[in-house]
Scaffold this active site. Sequence first.
Site: not given
Ligand SMILES: [Zn+2]
Length: 340
Positions: A18, A20, A22, A203, A206, A287
């Site tokens: 996991h 990202h 970007d 997701h 959370e 993350d």
């Molecule tokens: Zn995430």
Amino acid sequence: MQKLYSHNLRHLPKVELHRHLDCSVRWSTLLEIAPQTGITLAPTLQGQKEQFLITQPMKDLGSVLHKFLNAQQVLASEEILTRIAFEACEDAFNDGIRILELRYAPTFIEDGHANLNFDKIHSSLVKGIEMAKKKFHMAVGLICIVQRVKPLPVAERVVDFAIDHKDSFIALDLADNENGFEPKNFENIFQKAKKAGLRITAHSGETPDNQAPQWVRDSIEILGAERIGHGVQIIRDLAVMDFVRERKITLEVCPISNYLTQAFKTYEEHPIKDLLRSGIRVTINSDDPGIFATTLSDDYEVVHRVHQLTPADFRRCNQIAFEASFISDKEKNKFVSEFF
Ligand SMILES: [Zn+2]
């Protein structure tokens, strides 16, 4: 037990599920390209950090939104995208990651960039990843993100794009704020993707919310999720914990992220150890390492320091992540001896 710090933990072979892409831009690269994309950098390092980085617990989303917008604005050309994809792999490799799943939202990168479209974005990122795979001994897979907050026709366009490129996407993900965007809204498009052969993660669970455990259950039952991004709020509901354990669902847990976004007020309150000890399949992930100015080894250090997770726990989490990775067995098996 000998204390472990991120510099010791960097050498540990890791699987990351996991991250990202970007939000993984290298800091030095961000400072270099920001002025080329119309951002005026603050005169001091502290000011520049204020522009882009989240290093303290968030008070509210509004107070940090400009940081995400600044970080998004720099993703402005095909050349930049190829570079940041290559560097994200290089940084992960130097942090001990041998199996890496990166994810990105085509709609997030496309926003405000009239010169880009889904095809250009995707081919530029794939190019950077392919360059990195030639240079570094690692397996890399790409996950396509559907943003919950976009109108449903946009989400449908993203899913169709992912299906059309299923040779270079390993899975589909659903991200952004869950409240008001429950899993059932996305049932049809996720089932369509699943039928087309894409694996599913989402997701869910959370942020602190009494409905969060139910959203996790729905993501599994309605969207067909095999893994859950975060999922940590299931700690509120023993029945959902049992459900997740029995279904052998893997949680992509991101400890530093959960603290910075205040999913839990303190690191001590984070349930990673309870989840792990209860037999739930837990993995450790970073993350948004670019925006948080962290490495995955920093997440390992935190859970070692605060929750006394041991090298044996880390080995177990990486074995779980290896098994749960959506990257093909053929690719993964090149690394099997590093983890088992
Ligand atoms: Zn995430």
